[in-house]
Design an enzyme around this catalytic site. Structure first.
Site, mmCIF file in Angstrom:
data_model
loop_
_atom_site.group_PDB
_atom_site.id
_atom_site.type_symbol
_atom_site.label_atom_id
_atom_site.label_comp_id
_atom_site.label_asym_id
_atom_site.label_seq_id
_atom_site.Cartn_x
_atom_site.Cartn_y
_atom_site.Cartn_z
ATOM 1 N N HIS A 122 6.681 55.679 32.102
ATOM 2 C CA HIS A 122 7.088 55.040 33.301
ATOM 3 C C HIS A 122 6.476 54.002 32.593
ATOM 4 C CE1 HIS A 122 3.437 55.126 35.163
ATOM 5 N NE2 HIS A 122 3.186 55.719 35.066
ATOM 6 N N HIS A 148 3.190 52.892 31.033
ATOM 7 C CA HIS A 148 2.803 53.033 30.406
ATOM 8 C C HIS A 148 3.194 52.392 29.164
ATOM 9 C CE1 HIS A 148 3.264 56.786 32.162
ATOM 10 N NE2 HIS A 148 2.209 57.077 32.275
ATOM 11 N N CYS A 185 -11.601 68.468 43.266
ATOM 12 C CA CYS A 185 -10.264 67.715 44.221
ATOM 13 C C CYS A 185 -9.332 68.312 42.865
ATOM 14 C CB CYS A 185 -10.241 66.743 43.438
ATOM 15 S SG CYS A 185 -8.189 65.803 43.971
ATOM 16 N N CYS A 234 -7.478 66.126 40.674
ATOM 17 C CA CYS A 234 -8.832 65.622 39.648
ATOM 18 C C CYS A 234 -8.928 65.889 38.286
ATOM 19 C CB CYS A 234 -9.351 64.017 40.089
ATOM 20 S SG CYS A 234 -8.830 63.031 41.628
ATOM 21 N N CYS A 240 -10.268 62.431 49.218
ATOM 22 C CA CYS A 240 -10.724 62.106 47.333
ATOM 23 C C CYS A 240 -9.522 60.359 47.490
ATOM 24 C CB CYS A 240 -9.843 62.811 46.767
ATOM 25 S SG CYS A 240 -9.194 62.098 45.020
ATOM 26 N N HIS A 273 -6.271 60.896 45.620
ATOM 27 C CA HIS A 273 -5.200 62.357 45.974
ATOM 28 C C HIS A 273 -4.602 62.271 48.233
ATOM 29 C CE1 HIS A 273 -5.251 63.285 42.189
ATOM 30 N NE2 HIS A 273 -4.570 64.186 42.511
ATOM 31 N N LYS A 323 2.870 50.353 44.781
ATOM 32 C CA LYS A 323 2.446 51.144 43.632
ATOM 33 C C LYS A 323 3.678 52.599 43.239
ATOM 34 C CE LYS A 323 -1.356 54.408 42.094
ATOM 35 N NZ LYS A 323 -3.120 54.968 42.566
ATOM 36 N N LYS A 352 5.811 58.801 43.012
ATOM 37 C CA LYS A 352 7.513 59.551 42.984
ATOM 38 C C LYS A 352 8.315 59.618 44.827
ATOM 39 C CE LYS A 352 7.370 62.731 39.310
ATOM 40 N NZ LYS A 352 6.998 64.746 39.354
HETATM 41 ZN ZN LIG Z 1 -8.014 63.565 43.179
#
Ligand SMILES: [Zn+2]
Length: 645
Positions: free
Chosen positions: A20, A23, A128, A131, A145, A148, A297, A300
């Site tokens: 994306h 990158h 997590c 992660c 987390c 997440h 941010k 998806k």
């Molecule tokens: Zn996480």
């Protein structure tokens, strides 16, 4: 004297999703930095690649019903394909599934294990799964987390641990004594503040009962290596550590480009791993912020993940590279919107630079038939732009040395703006009216041509294709390597008197904002493919077979209903050489009034037939759509009889 050397890297990108905007940004930034160092006459090496082990890859492969390796192959290829599209000239692309890489990870693990910095222990902690790591209580946000937003699970495992705590004081000291180790300074402070708390040892293994897609530990076949420990080693495995020639040449003169979310592995684990393994510490980290898309941010679930290929297709590679480097203050977050890129292209590129360049060459064509007059020695000082050019070059160099790409470009654009004002002040069109001012006019144009020559050299790292285009238009002999070194830009007055230059092509076409607004966003048009019609295709025919069909543009001269049928219309059509009567079943979709004057496509050599007793000498082409028939036609009015191929 030996050339200075510099090794640049991007992170190796995790293959759990396709590339994306973020990158693309990191890779372009590293490419710009590399090209800049090449202009500074340094020997460079530029590495990028993909990170392919770990839980998330296994999951993503499972979702697609494929093996982790096949899945990694597929996504890694997307990252490789992106590079030439963005004009990125990397020297190497590494994959963590490469056998050489696996060998080096194994060697480094063995070395650190032998020296006693890896130990085996039972550990209970908060893990997590997203992660793939344990969290300490204090790192969590309201017990969850931070990445997440889910509470980590308490799990107990026996694992291998790397004694990071042993090196904590050393690392703090290293950061404090190496000024440019972490740039910009806010990230250095972030790492130092993290290091104020005791550093916990790093769990560097995963039991194979939980994960097998990884590099097996050389000292325990029941475990694989933690994905970060594996991934970071790519920076030396790519160079052929320990004996490779590239390793000897380029390590440790290394600057790693990373986004701010991965500074901990790069700023803490990696230097400590190097220290423990007895390797030199890399020179520094260049840390950039995130690209938000339309204010949020990229994610998806919001649906704002931006595909760099689509943006490049729409706006061109050089404008895209320029926008990314100019819009983001290196280190801070920036916002990506179509309005922002369009306004940068129109204002900075089409207007400021593009117009300036074409105005200068056009005036030179108009007043001197394209011939460079050179400057009149007596007037040179009065009209000189040399001092402004020197300022621009100095400002550019200073900013580029610190990866402040936005400032480097701003320095060039300040010079461009000076030149635009210089034209307004000196009014070449007025000078041209007075024959006694011819040498003043020649001197003014000469300084402007020299000015855009300097600009063409400076924009090379960011816009290599535009740099080249300008230099060809200026009749410069571009060095074989494709650019001029920084120390070749001056002295002033390099373009030779008497050279003939053509009127230039347009560097950057303006983007018509109204036209864009009236079109649907092309990005959506590409992404959202509508439902399509999928009957099996008919058997293939040859071009000869197809050419037997005589298709013609035809104008409908008259139309009437056939009383005995609800759908048949009797048409009289002009096919150029003749008029024909054609019976068409389009009466439920069109009234006779709709049709008169319309242009359609007619099969002109179809055998005559009788339909409901009426003669039909041809066929009108139409498509059926939801019980309607839609006639084919043309975007422009044609002469009747025009063949259709
Ligand atoms: Zn996480």
């Amino acid at each position: 004297m030996e050339k200075k050397r510099q090794f640049f890297t991007t992170p190796i990108y995790y293959v759990n999703a396709k590339p994306h905007l973020g990158h693309a940004y990191t890779s372009i930034a590293a490419d710009v930095a590399t090209r800049y160092k090449q202009m500074d006459n340094q020997e460079t090496y530029f590495l990028t690649g993909t990170d392919e082990h770990g839980d998330k890859i296994v999951q993503a492969a499972d979702d697609q019903n494929t093996s982790p390796k096949a899945y990694a192959d597929q996504i890694s290829q997307l990252f490789q394909d992106l590079l030439p599209l963005l004009q990125i000239k990397n020297d190497q692309f590494i994959r963590t599934t490469d056998p050489d890489h696996i060998g080096v990870v194994t060697a480094i693990l063995t070395k650190i294990h032998d020296s006693g910095d890896i130990y085996f222990a039972s550990y209970e902690g908060l893990y997590c799964f997203g992660c793939e790591r344990f969290y300490q209580e204090r790192e969590l946000v309201e017990g969850k987390c931070p990445d997440h937003g889910v509470a980590p699970e308490k799990i107990k495992e026996s694992n291998y641990f790397f004694k990071m705590s042993k090196y904590q004081e050393w690392l703090i000291d290293h950061i404090n004594t190496h000024e440019n180790f972490i740039q910009p300074a806010q990230y250095k402070n972030e790492i130092l503040s993290f290091l104020k708390e005791p550093l916990e040892d790093l769990c560097i293994s995963r039991p194979k009962t939980r994960l097998t897609w990884g590099i097996t530990l050389p000292f325990d076949p029941d475990y694989v290596t933690y994905v970060w420990f594996d991934a970071l080693v790519n920076y030396v495995s790519a160079l052929g550590y320990p004996d490779g020639d590239k390793f000897k040449r380029f390590w440790p003169t290394t600057r790693h480009f990373v986004a701010k979310d991965i500074i901990k592995p790069h700023g803490i684990y990696w230097p400590i791993m190097l220290k423990a393994a007895g390797l030199d510490i890399y020179e520094g980290l260049n840390v950039h912020g995130f690209w938000n898309v339309k204010g949020s941010k990229m994610s998806k679930s919001i649906g704002n993940v931006t595909d760099p290929i689509e943006v490049t297709k729409e706006f061109g590679v050089d404008p895209f590279r320029y926008f990314l480097m100019r819009e983001m203050v290196f280190g801070l977050d920036a916002n990506f919107t179509e309005d922002a890129i369009v306004s940068r292209i129109n204002a900075d590129l089409a207007n400021d630079l593009g117009n300036l360049f074409s105005r200068i060459l056009s005036m030179n064509t108009r007043y001197f038939e394209g011939k460079i007059m050179g400057q009149d020695a007596a007037l040179a000082a009065q009209f000189s732009l040399e001092a402004n050019a020197i300022n621009a070059i100095d400002g550019f160099k200073e900013a580029m040395e610190r990866c402040q790409f936005h400032k480097g470009l701003a320095s060039i654009w300040a010079f461009i703006s000076t030149m635009n004002k210089y034209i307004d002040t000196n009014e070449p069109w007025s000078l041209a009216k007075d024959p006694s001012k011819e040498s003043a006019l020649g001197t003014v144009l000469y300084n402007l041509v020299e000015g855009v020559r300097v600009v063409s050299c400076l924009i090379y790292p960011v816009m290599p294709a535009t740099s080249r285009k300008m230099q060809l238009a200026l009749g410069l002999e571009i060095p074989a390597k494709g650019f001029f070194d920084l120390d070749q830009i001056l002295p002033w007055a390099q373009i030779k008197k008497g050279v003939s230059l053509d009127k230039p092509e347009i560097l950057f076409p303006r983007i018509d904002i109204k036209e864009r607004a009236s079109n649907a966003s092309p990005q959506k048009a590409v992404v959202k493919k509508k439902k399509s019609f999928k009957p099996a295709l008919k058997e293939e025919i040859s071009i000869e077979d197809f050419s037997k069909i005589d298709l013609r543009a035809a104008t409908i001269l008259s139309a009437e209903k056939i009383e005995t049928s609800s759908k048949l219309l009797k048409l009289v059509v002009d096919i150029g050489a003749q008029t024909r009567q054609v019976i068409a079943g389009i009466g439920k979709s069109y009234t006779p009034q709709d049709l008169v004057g319309k242009q359609v496509i007619v099969v002109a050599n179809l055998k005559e037939a009788r339909i409901m007793g009426e003669l039909s000498q041809g066929m009108v082409l139409a498509a059926s759509h939801k019980k309607e028939l839609i006639l084919s036609g043309f975007e422009k009015d044609l002469l009747p009889g025009n063949p259709v191929k």
